[in-house]
Design a protein around this motif. Structure first.
Motif, short mmCIF file in Angstrom:
data_model
loop_
_atom_site.label_atom_id
_atom_site.label_comp_id
_atom_site.label_asym_id
_atom_site.label_seq_id
_atom_site.Cartn_x
_atom_site.Cartn_y
_atom_site.Cartn_z
N LYS A 7 0.63 -1.20 -0.64
CA LYS A 7 -0.23 -0.09 0.06
C LYS A 7 0.73 1.40 0.09
O LYS A 7 1.75 1.16 0.44
N PHE A 9 1.48 5.48 0.95
CA PHE A 9 0.62 6.38 0.74
C PHE A 9 1.32 8.53 1.11
O PHE A 9 2.71 8.08 0.57
N PHE A 12 1.60 11.39 5.88
CA PHE A 12 1.71 10.28 7.17
C PHE A 12 0.34 10.21 8.06
O PHE A 12 0.44 8.99 8.59
N LYS A 14 -3.11 9.93 7.38
CA LYS A 14 -3.72 8.64 6.95
C LYS A 14 -2.94 6.99 7.22
O LYS A 14 -3.56 6.23 7.43
N GLU A 15 -1.79 7.26 7.08
CA GLU A 15 -0.53 6.22 7.06
C GLU A 15 -0.38 5.53 8.56
O GLU A 15 -1.07 4.54 8.19
N GLU A 16 -0.14 7.04 9.68
CA GLU A 16 -0.64 5.75 10.96
C GLU A 16 -2.34 5.66 11.28
O GLU A 16 -2.46 4.20 12.08
N TRP A 18 -4.57 4.26 9.99
CA TRP A 18 -4.40 2.90 8.67
C TRP A 18 -3.30 1.73 9.69
O TRP A 18 -3.93 0.39 9.88
N LEU A 19 -1.70 1.66 10.30
CA LEU A 19 -1.09 1.40 11.46
C LEU A 19 -2.39 1.17 12.14
O LEU A 19 -1.89 0.19 12.91
N TYR A 32 8.84 -3.29 7.41
CA TYR A 32 8.18 -1.83 6.49
C TYR A 32 9.23 -1.61 5.48
O TYR A 32 10.58 -1.52 5.72
N TYR A 37 4.12 -3.59 3.82
CA TYR A 37 4.38 -3.61 5.63
C TYR A 37 3.67 -5.25 5.33
O TYR A 37 3.44 -5.46 4.77
#
Length: 188
Positions: A7, A9, A12, A14-16, A18-19, A32, A37
């Protein structure tokens, strides 16, 4: 069991998010790299993740000191894939949720500084791509290299589009900086 997710991104936050959603589902990030990931099964909501853009590369003196400080505070740095370059500035941190809230930036000034680093990164990338793109298009216009002028034109236009995209990615970051600065003025 190991799960690999591919995926990409450009934001950051939105990535955070998502995680953290993946952690809530019982998947803990173990390594990663760009757009890749690797997760392992864990207890649901075991970790809280935060992403940060360091001032120096990971091996820079300030960063090494900062990473040691974070480790002493009970925060783990998720390792990058072994093939990744060591001068990367992006890091993913995690801390066990049982240890309470995990906030890296608790004051407005440090948030502003973090967003400024991100903004400078996007602007630098945009300028680099735009300059190289316009140079390629310029070569075509001057017809110095007639055999490969079509390649230069296509590459130049692609780089200009990429540079424009990087500028677009910088706009929300600039808005956050402006909002934080105005909020800070209101509080003072």
């Amino acid at each position: 069991m190991s799960h690999t997710v591919r995926k990409l991104f450009f934001n950051f936050e939105k990535e955070e998010q998502w995680l953290n959603n993946m952690a809530a589902k019982g998947l803990a990030l173990t390594e990663y790299s760009l757009a890749r990931y690797v997760f392992e099964d864990s207890a649901k909501g075991e970790y809280i993740y935060r992403i940060e853009l360091l001032e120096d590369g990971i091996k820079g003196a300030k960063s090494v000191e900062y990473l040691q400080f974070m480790e002493e505070a009970g925060v783990e740095r998720v390792p990058m894939n072994k093939g990744q370059v060591s001068y990367n500035k992006w890091v993913i941190f995690r801390r066990r949720a049982s240890e309470g809230p995990f906030i890296i930036y608790s004051d407005t000034d440090s948030k502003i500084m973090h967003y400024r680093r991100i903004h400078r990164l996007w602007i630098s990338l945009a300028l680099m791509e735009l300059i190289i793109g316009f140079l390629n298009v310029g070569l075509v216009a001057m017809d110095y290299i007639s055999i490969v002028s079509n390649i230069n034109l296509v590459m130049g236009l692609m780089l200009i589009i990429l540079g424009a995209a990087f500028l677009l990615f910088s706009l929300p970051v600039r808005k956050k900086i402006n909002k934080l600065q105005s909020d800070k003025l209101i509080r003072e």
